[in-house]
Design a protein around this motif. Structure first.
Motif, mmCIF file in Angstrom:
data_model
loop_
_atom_site.group_PDB
_atom_site.id
_atom_site.type_symbol
_atom_site.label_atom_id
_atom_site.label_comp_id
_atom_site.label_asym_id
_atom_site.label_seq_id
_atom_site.Cartn_x
_atom_site.Cartn_y
_atom_site.Cartn_z
ATOM 1 N N GLN A 1 0.851 -1.198 0.000
ATOM 2 C CA GLN A 1 0.000 0.000 0.000
ATOM 3 C C GLN A 1 0.879 1.237 0.000
ATOM 4 O OE1 GLN A 1 -2.105 0.465 3.923
ATOM 5 N NE2 GLN A 1 -0.785 -1.217 4.584
ATOM 6 N N GLU A 2 0.214 2.405 -0.114
ATOM 7 C CA GLU A 2 0.937 3.684 -0.105
ATOM 8 C C GLU A 2 1.629 3.917 1.246
ATOM 9 O OE1 GLU A 2 0.275 4.211 -3.745
ATOM 10 O OE2 GLU A 2 0.986 6.034 -2.742
ATOM 11 N N ASP A 3 2.695 4.726 1.222
ATOM 12 C CA ASP A 3 3.299 5.155 2.489
ATOM 13 C C ASP A 3 2.259 5.912 3.323
ATOM 14 O OD1 ASP A 3 6.721 5.913 1.349
ATOM 15 O OD2 ASP A 3 5.685 4.027 1.803
ATOM 16 N N PHE A 4 2.445 5.848 4.642
ATOM 17 C CA PHE A 4 1.583 6.591 5.565
ATOM 18 C C PHE A 4 2.231 7.928 5.913
ATOM 19 C CE2 PHE A 4 -1.707 3.655 7.334
ATOM 20 C CZ PHE A 4 -1.352 2.500 6.663
ATOM 21 N N TYR A 5 1.400 8.828 6.389
ATOM 22 C CA TYR A 5 1.883 9.947 7.206
ATOM 23 C C TYR A 5 1.492 9.615 8.632
ATOM 24 C CZ TYR A 5 3.074 13.339 3.489
ATOM 25 O OH TYR A 5 3.661 14.008 2.437
ATOM 26 N N ASN A 6 2.442 9.800 9.575
ATOM 27 C CA ASN A 6 2.184 9.507 10.987
ATOM 28 C C ASN A 6 2.602 10.653 11.907
ATOM 29 O OD1 ASN A 6 2.621 6.301 10.068
ATOM 30 N ND2 ASN A 6 1.202 6.634 11.781
ATOM 31 N N ILE A 7 1.897 10.806 12.977
ATOM 32 C CA ILE A 7 2.326 11.657 14.090
ATOM 33 C C ILE A 7 2.135 10.860 15.382
ATOM 34 C CG2 ILE A 7 1.833 13.910 13.047
ATOM 35 C CD1 ILE A 7 -0.829 13.966 14.628
ATOM 36 N N THR A 8 2.948 11.190 16.361
ATOM 37 C CA THR A 8 2.716 10.709 17.724
ATOM 38 C C THR A 8 2.444 11.946 18.577
ATOM 39 O OG1 THR A 8 4.122 8.736 17.454
ATOM 40 C CG2 THR A 8 3.766 9.538 19.704
ATOM 41 N N LEU A 9 1.439 11.857 19.420
ATOM 42 C CA LEU A 9 1.118 13.004 20.273
ATOM 43 C C LEU A 9 0.935 12.571 21.726
ATOM 44 C CD1 LEU A 9 -2.543 14.090 19.555
ATOM 45 C CD2 LEU A 9 -1.425 12.491 18.073
ATOM 46 N N ILE A 10 1.262 13.486 22.616
ATOM 47 C CA ILE A 10 1.063 13.269 24.047
ATOM 48 C C ILE A 10 -0.043 14.212 24.493
ATOM 49 C CG2 ILE A 10 2.103 13.318 26.350
ATOM 50 C CD1 ILE A 10 4.841 12.953 24.988
ATOM 51 N N VAL A 11 -1.058 13.655 25.125
ATOM 52 C CA VAL A 11 -2.203 14.433 25.588
ATOM 53 C C VAL A 11 -2.405 14.170 27.077
ATOM 54 C CG1 VAL A 11 -3.418 14.595 23.380
ATOM 55 C CG2 VAL A 11 -3.773 12.585 24.843
ATOM 56 N N GLU A 12 -3.006 15.116 27.740
ATOM 57 C CA GLU A 12 -3.257 14.962 29.174
ATOM 58 C C GLU A 12 -4.583 15.640 29.488
ATOM 59 O OE1 GLU A 12 -0.515 16.977 32.103
ATOM 60 O OE2 GLU A 12 -0.027 14.873 32.515
ATOM 61 N N GLY A 13 -5.406 14.996 30.284
ATOM 62 C CA GLY A 13 -6.689 15.608 30.596
ATOM 63 C C GLY A 13 -7.473 14.771 31.580
ATOM 64 N N ARG A 14 -8.634 15.365 31.994
ATOM 65 C CA ARG A 14 -9.481 14.650 32.943
ATOM 66 C C ARG A 14 -10.331 13.646 32.167
ATOM 67 N NH1 ARG A 14 -10.246 17.241 37.782
ATOM 68 N NH2 ARG A 14 -12.509 16.883 37.870
ATOM 69 N N ARG A 15 -9.656 12.677 31.622
ATOM 70 C CA ARG A 15 -10.329 11.652 30.834
ATOM 71 C C ARG A 15 -9.786 10.290 31.252
ATOM 72 N NH1 ARG A 15 -12.486 14.745 26.720
ATOM 73 N NH2 ARG A 15 -11.170 16.407 25.896
ATOM 74 N N GLY A 16 -10.668 9.279 31.200
ATOM 75 C CA GLY A 16 -10.207 7.920 31.453
ATOM 76 C C GLY A 16 -9.637 7.333 30.170
ATOM 77 N N PRO A 17 -8.959 6.188 30.281
ATOM 78 C CA PRO A 17 -8.326 5.569 29.099
ATOM 79 C C PRO A 17 -9.304 5.343 27.947
ATOM 80 C CG PRO A 17 -7.621 4.450 31.116
ATOM 81 C CD PRO A 17 -8.681 5.427 31.526
ATOM 82 N N TYR A 18 -10.533 4.909 28.264
ATOM 83 C CA TYR A 18 -11.498 4.607 27.188
ATOM 84 C C TYR A 18 -11.931 5.872 26.446
ATOM 85 C CZ TYR A 18 -11.874 -0.236 28.683
ATOM 86 O OH TYR A 18 -11.576 -1.542 28.981
ATOM 87 N N GLU A 19 -11.882 7.008 27.138
ATOM 88 C CA GLU A 19 -12.289 8.247 26.468
ATOM 89 C C GLU A 19 -11.311 8.627 25.374
ATOM 90 O OE1 GLU A 19 -13.449 10.536 30.340
ATOM 91 O OE2 GLU A 19 -14.093 11.698 28.598
ATOM 92 N N TRP A 20 -10.017 8.392 25.617
ATOM 93 C CA TRP A 20 -9.034 8.694 24.558
ATOM 94 C C TRP A 20 -9.343 7.825 23.336
ATOM 95 C CZ3 TRP A 20 -7.105 13.051 25.842
ATOM 96 C CH2 TRP A 20 -6.670 13.339 27.155
ATOM 97 N N LEU A 21 -9.686 6.548 23.581
ATOM 98 C CA LEU A 21 -10.008 5.616 22.489
ATOM 99 C C LEU A 21 -11.257 6.066 21.750
ATOM 100 C CD1 LEU A 21 -9.503 2.697 21.204
ATOM 101 C CD2 LEU A 21 -11.310 1.953 22.769
ATOM 102 N N THR A 22 -12.292 6.459 22.524
ATOM 103 C CA THR A 22 -13.575 6.850 21.919
ATOM 104 C C THR A 22 -13.420 8.074 21.035
ATOM 105 O OG1 THR A 22 -14.718 5.970 23.854
ATOM 106 C CG2 THR A 22 -15.937 7.535 22.479
ATOM 107 N N ILE A 23 -12.673 9.069 21.516
ATOM 108 C CA ILE A 23 -12.439 10.270 20.704
ATOM 109 C C ILE A 23 -11.682 9.886 19.431
ATOM 110 C CG2 ILE A 23 -11.348 12.539 20.611
ATOM 111 C CD1 ILE A 23 -11.772 12.685 23.685
ATOM 112 N N GLY A 24 -10.712 8.984 19.567
ATOM 113 C CA GLY A 24 -9.987 8.516 18.379
ATOM 114 C C GLY A 24 -10.922 7.858 17.384
ATOM 115 N N ALA A 25 -11.845 7.034 17.887
ATOM 116 C CA ALA A 25 -12.793 6.347 16.993
ATOM 117 C C ALA A 25 -13.713 7.351 16.303
ATOM 118 C CB ALA A 25 -13.604 5.324 17.791
ATOM 119 N N GLU A 26 -14.105 8.389 17.035
ATOM 120 C CA GLU A 26 -14.948 9.439 16.438
ATOM 121 C C GLU A 26 -14.194 10.142 15.311
ATOM 122 O OE1 GLU A 26 -17.279 10.507 20.635
ATOM 123 O OE2 GLU A 26 -15.813 11.908 19.775
#
Ligand SMILES: Nc1ncnc2c1ncn2[C@@H]1O[C@H](COP(=O)(O)OP(=O)(O)OP(=O)(O)O)[C@@H](O)[C@H]1O
Ligand SMILES: Nc1nc2c(c(=O)[nH]1)N=C(CO)CN2
Length: 175
Positions: free
Chosen positions: A49-74
């Motif tokens: 397949q084609e090459d990807f573009y990637n970033i890694t980011l560090i986030v911090e907030g009043r969120r539980g682990p599943y919330e980070w996943l849910t926002i990603g899915a959205e």
């Protein structure tokens, strides 16, 4: 709600790759601790397949682990992600690499949210951008907690050589 810190990896190899990654940075603007440059990366996982573009980011907030996943899915849905082939092309993929609560690393065997991400330790497209924003980063692995720099050293140099910085997203950091 407790405060957690998460390392996220976002990738895209279909359509407006920079635009898809920018949607991630914008959505997490209030939680951003750091975001890597955008890297062009060779596809990991053996699917032609084609090459990807990637970033890694560090986030911090009043969120539980599943919330980070849910926002990603959205964000993936907003990018009209479809899932044909495993590890195949996608408009946007947001993976939760690791989550910590204070000094504690969150461990989860829930198939919906495996933490730390079980394949992160072998992915140059995750680790090299992560090192740029957190040089002393460590990652829990089944063989013990390792410096991310040491994990990168174990990855095939030809894979690492393909991970090349190509852009820096504008960061409307509001922290
Ligand atoms: N740490 C995690 N980050 C993101 N998704 C996860 C995680 N652990 C488990 N999942 C689950 O994986 C499911 C499938 O994700 P997806 O199809 O995007 O896999 P992938 O990103 O292509 O491959 P990989 O999991 O190897 O990165 C998601 O629906 C999600 O619930
Ligand atoms: N270079 C690269 N390869 C991948 C990526 C990705 O984001 N970048 N995501 C995958 C599924 O999570 C599989 N392979």
């Amino acid at each position: 709600m407790t405060t957690t810190r998460a390392v996220l990896s976002a990738g895209s190899n279909i359509g407006d790759r920079l635009g898809h990654l920018n949607s991630v940075v914008e959505r997490f603007a209030d939680d951003l601790v750091a975001v890597s440059p955008v890297y062009s990366t060779p596809p990991w996982g053996g699917v032609e397949q084609e090459d990807f573009y990637n970033i890694t980011l560090i986030v911090e907030g009043r969120r539980g682990p599943y919330e980070w996943l849910t926002i990603g899915a959205e964000l993936e849905q907003a990018a009209d992600r479809t899932r044909e082939v495993r590890w195949g092309p996608r408009t946007l993929d947001v993976d939760v690499i690791t989550v910590s609560e204070g000094d504690e690393v969150v461990r989860s065997d829930d198939p919906r949210l495996l933490l730390p991400h079980p394949r992160a330790a072998e992915r140059a497209f995750v680790l090299i951008p992560w090192l740029v924003i957190e040089p002393d980063a460590t990652l829990w692995t089944p063989d013990g907690t390792q410096p991310v720099a040491a994990l990168v050293d174990r990855i095939d140099p030809s894979e690492c050589a393909g991970v090349v910085p190509v852009a820096q997203l504008p960061v409307a950091r509001r922290r």
